[in-house]
Scaffold this active site. Structure first.
Site, PDB file in Angstrom:
ATOM      1  N   ASN A   1      51.118  50.341  -0.400  1.00 55.48           N
ATOM      2  CA  ASN A   1      51.225  50.635   0.813  1.00 55.48           C
ATOM      3  C   ASN A   1      50.285  49.411   1.467  1.00 55.48           C
ATOM      4  O   ASN A   1      49.647  49.054   1.894  1.00 55.48           O
ATOM      5  CB  ASN A   1      49.919  52.037   0.646  1.00 55.48           C
TER       6      ASN A   1
ATOM      7  N   LYS B   1      49.397  50.420   5.280  1.00 50.94           N
ATOM      8  CA  LYS B   1      49.299  50.231   6.240  1.00 50.94           C
ATOM      9  C   LYS B   1      49.408  49.406   7.237  1.00 50.94           C
ATOM     10  O   LYS B   1      50.890  49.443   7.442  1.00 50.94           O
ATOM     11  CB  LYS B   1      47.350  50.023   5.619  1.00 50.94           C
TER      12      LYS B   1
ATOM     13  N   HIS C   1      47.399  60.773   2.822  1.00 55.71           N
ATOM     14  CA  HIS C   1      46.790  58.999   2.753  1.00 55.71           C
ATOM     15  C   HIS C   1      45.186  59.996   3.233  1.00 55.71           C
ATOM     16  O   HIS C   1      44.900  60.380   4.240  1.00 55.71           O
ATOM     17  CB  HIS C   1      46.935  58.214   3.458  1.00 55.71           C
TER      18      HIS C   1
ATOM     19  N   GLU D   1      43.112  58.572   4.966  1.00 54.53           N
ATOM     20  CA  GLU D   1      43.045  57.417   6.307  1.00 54.53           C
ATOM     21  C   GLU D   1      44.023  57.873   6.655  1.00 54.53           C
ATOM     22  O   GLU D   1      43.260  58.632   8.572  1.00 54.53           O
ATOM     23  CB  GLU D   1      43.334  56.096   6.479  1.00 54.53           C
TER      24      GLU D   1
ATOM     25  N   GLU E   1      43.266  58.799  -4.724  1.00 52.15           N
ATOM     26  CA  GLU E   1      43.010  58.282  -4.360  1.00 52.15           C
ATOM     27  C   GLU E   1      41.202  58.199  -4.557  1.00 52.15           C
ATOM     28  O   GLU E   1      41.347  59.079  -3.024  1.00 52.15           O
ATOM     29  CB  GLU E   1      43.400  57.265  -3.396  1.00 52.15           C
TER      30      GLU E   1
ATOM     31  N   GLY F   1      39.673  49.606  -1.093  1.00 52.52           N
ATOM     32  CA  GLY F   1      39.500  48.392   0.192  1.00 52.52           C
ATOM     33  C   GLY F   1      38.064  48.121   0.045  1.00 52.52           C
ATOM     34  O   GLY F   1      37.673  47.819   1.274  1.00 52.52           O
TER      35      GLY F   1
ATOM     36  N   SER G   1      41.388  50.021  -4.742  1.00 47.38           N
ATOM     37  CA  SER G   1      40.580  48.784  -5.568  1.00 47.38           C
ATOM     38  C   SER G   1      41.274  48.605  -6.429  1.00 47.38           C
ATOM     39  O   SER G   1      40.764  47.644  -7.665  1.00 47.38           O
ATOM     40  CB  SER G   1      38.905  48.490  -5.427  1.00 47.38           C
TER      41      SER G   1
END
Ligand code: 13P
Length: 249
Positions: free
Chosen positions: A9, A11, A94, A96, A166, A172, A212
């Site tokens: 991904n 991003k 996701h 985000e 996730e 991250g 991660s």
């Protein structure tokens, strides 16, 4: 048996030229992977990258699609448009998108339906935030996310769903769920799929871990029986790292 997969991904990273360069290197290096390999790119890269990797084992995913079919929605990109680029997958749900763009269960339900209706396979992301993990609420959180956006699908539609667990606190941050933590919740998620769609469908459902995941910890995570691969953010931007993760699967 279910598909093993390593998906990237990207991003909001890489200009078109940089993205093409990265995809070209992956195409050159990833010739005979032992698992499915997908790269999720920004919309503007899709057509060029899909054409570039055509005929290789690498498939392409969008990172999002609109929750509307078509029309006066300035700036949006529909599932039909995504499919028309040659991309075969769409990443939806996701954290985000949920956190920064307020995508709730209902919006995501629409997106999933439109993606499937346009022939895309969906990589559907679920996972709890840190506070929820600290309160030991991760199981109820992922259950609600599944019930809210994908558990209404027919068994036939479900065959085109890949799940990605996730934990938001691991994305991250360099904090990875331990293999034990990840395995425990992956098994719980598979159990939910079994309750809803039956044991065979649950056995056939690919469940990726993301957060991660890197070239150092991938092998240990992938060794867990219910972890079928990874959804990789940062490390998918570095060919050597992404390729090492693919090799670990
Ligand atoms: P990182 O691998 O950078 O933690 O990101 C994971 C992720 O969000 C993939 O969708």
């Amino acid at each position: 048996m279910r598909t093993k997969m390593v998906a990237g991904n990207w991003k909001m990273n890489k200009t078109l030229q940089e993205g093409v360069e990265l995809a070209a290197q992956l195409k050159n290096d990833v010739k005979n992977p032992k698992c499915a390999v997908v790269i999720g790119t920004p919309f503007i890269h899709l057509a060029t990258v899909a054409e570039l990797v055509k005929g290789s084992p690498i498939k392409v995913a969008a990172e999002n699609c609109a929750d509307k079919d078509k029309g006066a929605y300035t700036g949006e990109v529909s599932a039909a448009m995504v499919a028309s680029t040659g991309a075969e997958y769409c990443i939806l749900g996701h954290s985000e998108r949920r956190a920064y763009y307020h995508e709730d269960y209902e919006i995501l339900k629409n997106k999933v339906e439109l993606a499937l209706a346009n022939g895309l396979k969906v990589i559907f992301c679920i996972g709890e935030v840190k506070e929820e993990r600290l309160e030991n609420k991760q199981n109820e959180v992922v259950k609600a996310q599944l019930e809210g956006s994908v558990f209404h699908l027919t068994a036939e539609q479900w065959a085109n769903i890949t799940l990605a667990y996730e934990p938001v606190w691991a994305i991250g941050t360099g904090l990875t769920a331990t293999p034990e933590q990840a395995q425990e919740i992956h098994a719980f998620i598979r159990g939910l799929v079994a309750e809803k769609y039956g044991k065979q469908a649950a056995d056939d459902t690919t469940i990726l871990y993301g957060g991660s995941c890197n070239e150092k910890n991938a092998a240990e995570l992938f060794a867990c029986p219910d972890i079928d691969g990874g959804l990789i953010g940062g490390a998918s931007l570095v060919p050597e790292k992404f390729e090492a993760i693919i090799a670990a699967r």
